[in-house]
Motif scaffolding. Structure first.
Motif, PDB file in Angstrom:
ATOM      1  N   ILE A 217      -1.477  -1.777 -13.855  1.00 23.69           N
ATOM      2  CA  ILE A 217      -1.639  -3.124 -13.245  1.00 23.69           C
ATOM      3  C   ILE A 217      -0.455  -3.454 -12.061  1.00 23.69           C
ATOM      4  O   ILE A 217      -0.700  -4.196 -11.346  1.00 23.69           O
ATOM      5  CB  ILE A 217      -1.284  -4.074 -14.427  1.00 23.69           C
ATOM      6  N   ASN A 218       0.263  -2.431 -11.967  1.00 25.07           N
ATOM      7  CA  ASN A 218       0.932  -2.512 -10.543  1.00 25.07           C
ATOM      8  C   ASN A 218       1.341  -0.830 -10.422  1.00 25.07           C
ATOM      9  O   ASN A 218       0.869  -0.024 -11.319  1.00 25.07           O
ATOM     10  CB  ASN A 218       2.049  -3.305 -10.482  1.00 25.07           C
ATOM     11  N   ASP A 219       2.073  -0.674  -9.302  1.00 26.32           N
ATOM     12  CA  ASP A 219       2.296   1.027  -9.068  1.00 26.32           C
ATOM     13  C   ASP A 219       3.322   1.357  -9.890  1.00 26.32           C
ATOM     14  O   ASP A 219       3.652   2.758  -9.953  1.00 26.32           O
ATOM     15  CB  ASP A 219       2.656   1.038  -7.428  1.00 26.32           C
ATOM     16  N   HIS A 220       3.843   0.788 -10.924  1.00 25.92           N
ATOM     17  CA  HIS A 220       4.830   1.577 -11.861  1.00 25.92           C
ATOM     18  C   HIS A 220       4.757   0.844 -13.091  1.00 25.92           C
ATOM     19  O   HIS A 220       5.619   0.969 -14.008  1.00 25.92           O
ATOM     20  CB  HIS A 220       6.456   1.083 -11.149  1.00 25.92           C
ATOM     21  N   GLN A 221       3.655   0.074 -13.494  1.00 26.54           N
ATOM     22  CA  GLN A 221       3.511  -0.748 -14.949  1.00 26.54           C
ATOM     23  C   GLN A 221       2.129  -0.256 -15.416  1.00 26.54           C
ATOM     24  O   GLN A 221       1.081  -0.661 -14.797  1.00 26.54           O
ATOM     25  CB  GLN A 221       4.006  -1.702 -14.673  1.00 26.54           C
ATOM     26  N   ALA A 292       1.414  -9.487 -11.616  1.00 27.33           N
ATOM     27  CA  ALA A 292       1.314  -8.149 -10.750  1.00 27.33           C
ATOM     28  C   ALA A 292       0.322  -8.658  -9.446  1.00 27.33           C
ATOM     29  O   ALA A 292       0.660  -7.813  -8.436  1.00 27.33           O
ATOM     30  CB  ALA A 292       0.780  -7.216 -11.516  1.00 27.33           C
ATOM     31  N   ASN A 293      -0.674  -9.098  -9.646  1.00 26.49           N
ATOM     32  CA  ASN A 293      -1.557  -9.419  -8.354  1.00 26.49           C
ATOM     33  C   ASN A 293      -0.909 -10.319  -7.314  1.00 26.49           C
ATOM     34  O   ASN A 293      -1.173 -10.072  -6.253  1.00 26.49           O
ATOM     35  CB  ASN A 293      -2.654  -9.998  -8.849  1.00 26.49           C
ATOM     36  N   ASP A 294      -0.072 -11.183  -7.808  1.00 22.04           N
ATOM     37  CA  ASP A 294       0.725 -11.866  -6.929  1.00 22.04           C
ATOM     38  C   ASP A 294       1.757 -11.241  -6.219  1.00 22.04           C
ATOM     39  O   ASP A 294       1.726 -11.517  -5.060  1.00 22.04           O
ATOM     40  CB  ASP A 294       1.430 -13.188  -7.669  1.00 22.04           C
ATOM     41  N   THR A 295       2.453 -10.274  -6.892  1.00 24.12           N
ATOM     42  CA  THR A 295       3.525  -9.539  -6.036  1.00 24.12           C
ATOM     43  C   THR A 295       2.768  -8.469  -5.157  1.00 24.12           C
ATOM     44  O   THR A 295       3.162  -8.340  -4.223  1.00 24.12           O
ATOM     45  CB  THR A 295       4.171  -8.543  -7.140  1.00 24.12           C
ATOM     46  N   MET A 296       1.587  -7.855  -5.619  1.00 22.24           N
ATOM     47  CA  MET A 296       1.131  -6.965  -4.965  1.00 22.24           C
ATOM     48  C   MET A 296       0.356  -7.504  -3.582  1.00 22.24           C
ATOM     49  O   MET A 296       0.074  -7.136  -2.390  1.00 22.24           O
ATOM     50  CB  MET A 296       0.061  -6.180  -5.596  1.00 22.24           C
ATOM     51  N   SER A 297      -0.058  -8.884  -3.759  1.00 25.87           N
ATOM     52  CA  SER A 297      -0.672  -9.630  -2.515  1.00 25.87           C
ATOM     53  C   SER A 297       0.200  -9.857  -1.369  1.00 25.87           C
ATOM     54  O   SER A 297      -0.060  -9.616  -0.202  1.00 25.87           O
ATOM     55  CB  SER A 297      -1.306 -11.062  -3.048  1.00 25.87           C
TER      56      SER A 297
END
Length: 348
Positions: A217-221, A292-297
């Motif tokens: 769901i993100n680059d480390h989770q 996760a999407n908010d952070t990646m955005s």
């Protein structure tokens, strides 16, 4: 004394070469004005090209994860909807159970309700999304739950055999009315309970995998993004619906009937509690994906700005350059035209 001579041909050829070079530069400049980026990033940045490539790779990784998160979110949203429906049916059935032993309770009605719920639960856990079975775990290509109502089904045959072995009669035999409460309780605690455990469950009821789907769901989770039909809550509900719907309930004597109902009440209450925990776990992952999407955005926006800083051209400078090149080409064309008009005849 020496004399130098220059032919109109050599001058014309030189001008044509100038025009061709200027046109190539003009084409690149027009691309830069249109895209806002260097036409040849590698040539423009030199050793700085590696930094730009690295930034774009990081951005592409985040874009890919965001896309897979969208797929996982759809799967979890659908799962949550199915779980809510299963929970609502279980709660309604529990209320029916609690009123079943009253003077107005009708065992036949309760039995029919359990059979309907058994079918509904089977259909819910066999839900598909984009061709995959939602509750199959990593065995998403295979239908997880065997339909009890299908003639000759493995789960139906297993129950029939267990009942026949224990009581010497079938569930449809009128003699079920002679089954004592203690004998029924022993059956429920042993042969019947075993039908929903271990190899009996995996052989006769479920082809789902205990291993669920996971998603980065993100680059480390990573997170579990599906639910298996082998969850304890589902086994409990199948057990409750089957014991009420398939043990000749309508023909049992009052004490044996009460024993079955009490067992079903305990089982359904436990199932509802376990189901709530499953829904909570799904909801937690849904929130994790949103975060996760908010952070990646934010990170993608930052990476994009860094790439733009490296690769973007100055619009004003590019526009000035294009004007100069156009003027240069027009001048070269004009000179070429004048050279073509020169002739010795004009000087004879």
């Amino acid at each position: 004394m020496s004399q130098n001579s220059i032919s109109t041909y050599s001058l014309s050829s030189s001008l044509i070469q100038t025009i061709q070079a200027s046109q190539a530069k003009l084409s690149k400049t027009q691309i830069e004005i249109s895209t806002g980026r260097y036409a040849d990033v590698g040539l423009a940045l030199g050793s700085g090209t590696a930094a730009g490539i690295s930034l774009r790779q990081q951005e592409n990784v985040l874009k890919t994860i965001t896309t897979t998160n969208g797929i996982a979110s759809t799967r979890l949203d659908t799962t949550q909807s199915v779980l809510s429906s299963i929970g609502a049916n279980a709660q309604s059935f529990l209320e029916s159970l609690l009123g079943a032993t009253s003077a107005t309770g009708d065992p036949a009605v309760l039995q029919a309700s359990a059979q309907v719920n058994l079918q509904s639960l089977t259909a819910s856990l066999n839900t598909t999304l984009n061709g995959d079975y939602l509750f199959g775990g990593v065995n998403s290509g295979q239908q997880p739950i065997t339909d009890y109502s299908t003639p000759g089904s493995s789960n139906g045959n297993a129950l029939d055999q267990a009942f026949q072995t224990t009581f010497g009669i079938s569930q449809s035999d009128s003699a079920v009315s002679s089954i004592t409460a203690s004998n029924m309780q022993n059956f429920l605690d042993s042969s019947f309970a075993n039908l929903f455990q271990g190899s009996n469950w995996s052989t006769n009821w479920s082809q789902a995998s205990d291993t669920v789907l996971t998603t980065q769901i993100n680059d480390h989770q990573t997170a579990n993004t599906s639910v298996s039909a082998n969850e304890k809550a589902f086994k409990e509900l199948f057990s409750a619906y089957t014991m009420i719907g398939q043990l000749g309930t309508a023909n049992l004597n009052s004490s044996a009937f009460k024993t079955v109902v009490n067992q079903a009440v305990t089982t359904v209450k436990s199932a509802i509690s376990d189901l709530t925990n499953i829904q909570g776990g799904v909801g937690l992952v849904q929130n994790q994906i949103v975060n996760a999407n908010d952070t990646m955005s934010l990170r993608m926006n930052y990476l994009t700005s860094q790439v733009n800083t490296l690769e973007s051209v100055d619009p004003a400078e590019a526009s000035t350059r294009m004007t100069a090149l156009q003027t240069q080409i027009e001048t070269a064309y004009s000179l070429t035209s004048q050279l073509h008009k020169l002739s010795l005849v004009n000087y004879l």
